[in-house]
Design a protein around this motif. Sequence first.
Motif, mmCIF file in Angstrom:
data_model
loop_
_atom_site.group_PDB
_atom_site.id
_atom_site.type_symbol
_atom_site.label_atom_id
_atom_site.label_comp_id
_atom_site.label_asym_id
_atom_site.label_seq_id
_atom_site.Cartn_x
_atom_site.Cartn_y
_atom_site.Cartn_z
ATOM 1 N N LEU A 147 0.818 -1.208 0.000
ATOM 2 C CA LEU A 147 0.000 0.000 0.000
ATOM 3 C C LEU A 147 0.858 1.267 0.000
ATOM 4 O O LEU A 147 0.546 2.242 -0.673
ATOM 5 C CB LEU A 147 -0.884 -0.033 1.253
ATOM 6 C CG LEU A 147 -2.241 0.644 1.204
ATOM 7 C CD1 LEU A 147 -3.047 0.215 0.008
ATOM 8 C CD2 LEU A 147 -3.005 0.294 2.488
ATOM 9 N N CYS A 174 -16.762 -4.520 -2.865
ATOM 10 C CA CYS A 174 -15.659 -4.817 -1.944
ATOM 11 C C CYS A 174 -15.933 -4.317 -0.528
ATOM 12 O O CYS A 174 -15.724 -5.047 0.432
ATOM 13 C CB CYS A 174 -14.360 -4.192 -2.445
ATOM 14 S SG CYS A 174 -13.710 -4.996 -3.914
ATOM 15 N N HIS A 175 -16.394 -3.088 -0.388
ATOM 16 C CA HIS A 175 -16.489 -2.488 0.940
ATOM 17 C C HIS A 175 -17.919 -2.324 1.436
ATOM 18 O O HIS A 175 -18.146 -1.728 2.488
ATOM 19 C CB HIS A 175 -15.777 -1.138 0.955
ATOM 20 C CG HIS A 175 -14.287 -1.265 0.855
ATOM 21 N ND1 HIS A 175 -13.446 -0.193 0.826
ATOM 22 C CD2 HIS A 175 -13.501 -2.364 0.785
ATOM 23 C CE1 HIS A 175 -12.193 -0.615 0.740
ATOM 24 N NE2 HIS A 175 -12.212 -1.923 0.703
ATOM 25 N N LEU A 233 -19.735 0.557 3.670
ATOM 26 C CA LEU A 233 -18.654 1.491 3.984
ATOM 27 C C LEU A 233 -18.304 2.372 2.791
ATOM 28 O O LEU A 233 -17.735 3.444 2.942
ATOM 29 C CB LEU A 233 -17.404 0.714 4.417
ATOM 30 C CG LEU A 233 -17.478 0.047 5.788
ATOM 31 C CD1 LEU A 233 -16.332 -0.921 5.968
ATOM 32 C CD2 LEU A 233 -17.461 1.115 6.872
ATOM 33 N N THR A 271 -8.141 -1.748 3.192
ATOM 34 C CA THR A 271 -8.509 -0.357 2.913
ATOM 35 C C THR A 271 -9.902 -0.034 3.444
ATOM 36 O O THR A 271 -10.205 1.129 3.700
ATOM 37 C CB THR A 271 -8.402 -0.023 1.411
ATOM 38 O OG1 THR A 271 -9.164 -0.967 0.659
ATOM 39 C CG2 THR A 271 -6.959 -0.031 0.957
ATOM 40 N N ALA A 272 -10.735 -1.053 3.614
ATOM 41 C CA ALA A 272 -12.040 -0.802 4.243
ATOM 42 C C ALA A 272 -11.837 -0.295 5.667
ATOM 43 O O ALA A 272 -12.523 0.627 6.120
ATOM 44 C CB ALA A 272 -12.894 -2.065 4.237
ATOM 45 N N LEU A 276 -9.148 1.277 6.668
ATOM 46 C CA LEU A 276 -8.493 2.589 6.584
ATOM 47 C C LEU A 276 -9.486 3.721 6.323
ATOM 48 O O LEU A 276 -9.137 4.895 6.379
ATOM 49 C CB LEU A 276 -7.406 2.576 5.504
ATOM 50 C CG LEU A 276 -6.210 1.672 5.790
ATOM 51 C CD1 LEU A 276 -5.211 1.713 4.628
ATOM 52 C CD2 LEU A 276 -5.509 2.068 7.085
ATOM 53 N N ARG A 277 -10.745 3.378 6.029
ATOM 54 C CA ARG A 277 -11.790 4.397 5.891
ATOM 55 C C ARG A 277 -12.214 4.957 7.252
ATOM 56 O O ARG A 277 -12.815 6.023 7.323
ATOM 57 C CB ARG A 277 -13.047 3.781 5.252
ATOM 58 C CG ARG A 277 -12.935 3.424 3.791
ATOM 59 C CD ARG A 277 -14.194 2.658 3.371
ATOM 60 N NE ARG A 277 -14.243 2.327 1.958
ATOM 61 C CZ ARG A 277 -14.728 3.145 1.016
ATOM 62 N NH1 ARG A 277 -15.185 4.330 1.338
ATOM 63 N NH2 ARG A 277 -14.742 2.766 -0.246
#
Lengths: 537, 123
Positions: free
Chosen positions: A304, A453-454, A457, B94-95, B97-98
């Motif tokens: 990352l 994916c999220h 969120l 990254t979810a 990291l939100r």
Amino acid sequence: MDRKKNPVEPTGEQPVTSSERDGPGGGGPSPREGDPRGWRPPASPGAPSFDMGTGAAVLDAPDETTLDPATEEALEAASDPSEKVVRIGSGQGFWGDWQEAPKLQVRTGAIDYLMLDYLAEITMSIMQKQRERSPEAGYARDFVQLMVDLAPDLVDRGVRVVSNAGGVNPVGCREALGLALASVDLPRPLRVAVVRGDDIMGRLDEFIDGGHALSHMETGEPLSTVRDRVASANVYLGAEPIVRALEQGADIVITGRSTDTALTYAPLIHEFGWAADDWDLLASGVVAGHINECGCQATGGNSLVDWRQIDLTVPGYPIIEARGDGTFVVTKHAALGGRVTWETVTEQLVYEMGDPEEYITPDVVADFSTIELQDMGEDRVKVRGVRGRARTDKLKVSIAYSDGFKAVGTLTYAWPDAYEKAARGNEVLRGRLEYLGLEFDEVRTEYIGAGACHGALAGPPLDELPEVTLRVGVRDADRATVAAFTREMAPLILAGPPTVTGFAGGRPRVQDVVAYWPALIDRGAVETGVTVDTVEL
Amino acid sequence: MRVQLREIAFARSGDKGDTANIGLVAFRPSIYPVLVQEVTAERVKQHFDGICKGEVERFELPNLRALNFLLHRSLGGGGTVSLMLDAQGKTFATALLRMEIDVSDELLDRDADRPGRPPAEQA
């Protein structure tokens, strides 16, 4: 040189010796030096070091002074160049990884061992299926061609290979390698070892009858509940049989279900003569193995931090430069892309981590909360301080069993109102499945481009999305029910919401679901069945 | 000041069966205690509401200035059983990291020139 257009050629004619590589200027320009935003100093002397051993002051000290002079001196002393160093290069992180990586690893610079990890949790069951169709199959076939390509280099450079490419048929793997090597002109034969004894499929009933429940490690259910559907059962073996193979002089060691980490630390045990109960040294080896086992994931792949700046066109995979005291440096060939920093190494260390203080292997329980990292700059990260505890009396068993069928279909809807159209498509599809009286164990709808994916969120789907892909999956114990679903996606093209595309692949395929059943078994019940033999090919 | 975790930390995620793991790492040592205090197992469970159907466990790794989270029952059965696009939990990092947490302005100022922030904010 523009790496994008001119990938680094394997420098087979000019091996880089370790002294050249380690010397001043031997590393070539670090990718970091070209960092347009100058986030990092060139040699990163100020790269954060977080050696907790130097005290709590580290936490708040400016980065440049994280090491006191005494510690620096101690590190210098620990890096005595006359001390024996063993280099274990990682060449494959999974079955299907980049085939050029192991060749570059061997030909671009000095390594002593090449480790190739092919096995994920369910890979054994895929190989088992292949073997059922064809008795000589059941291993990583591309390993054979890779060894043929590399054989002259292995002899020339004295590099030895340790791999779990054998899958469920390590003997078949060696036989195929023998046939393939027959047409290769080598100055001397290669000694190839096979480790057997991890496959306990044929002994399952014996174990169950003998009181080994082989209960699921998470659910606690006994294996007997799925016994008739078991497709493969393999014990995770540790370093011991690999060390035995190396002692027999093997150039190539082929195992079945060895642990991924053992492929890296077995050579270290062999080279340094580490005792089987020197838990700290073994734990260091495990950490080295964990860093190596996912290939490029330790050298900037899937990283990352600074991902825009890392050149991954022709990346170097990780190399562990290990010393007998258990300390090691993670690095890569300087001529190749990728990057090694405390960030890339830390990301890999936490990858697939459970309880960090209980990293259980067949040989030792490693404590990842004791790892100390130091970023030395120039793609070198030092690891030390690793502690371990005595191994347990159990071994882990990887069991795969048939668990029904599934199918996944996709259709893509275009602007305007792409998400709304995809959602309507899903409604129509679900309505038709109901109309047809089809019921499934599970149906799942996702919208790729709008939160697949999220989930929630990611926020509400935007009105102006250029396109959204409707993805619907079903799972059921009955194959015919799943097959019926696969016939219901395509009709949506003409009999569904407008501006739809992305159906060139035809109907979704019905897939066998092979589920994973992790269990434990008493060490003594299986270890006696482990054998190692080496032949010249 | 309220910031998204991605401004002060990085992460990588993976799977073990139906459990997703997320390793969260502070860019700077001074931020680690803030993560320990703010990014609790309870908050992560709440953050992944509807995604994580089991418990969230948290482990501390001060040596790596990292927290490791295990999100049980989060991958639709996991492995080959799962119907999820992200059956291996690769994008859970990254979810996480939100998530937004409170960090003192003083700590943030010291981080202003550190790597890992979105380039647009580098100016």
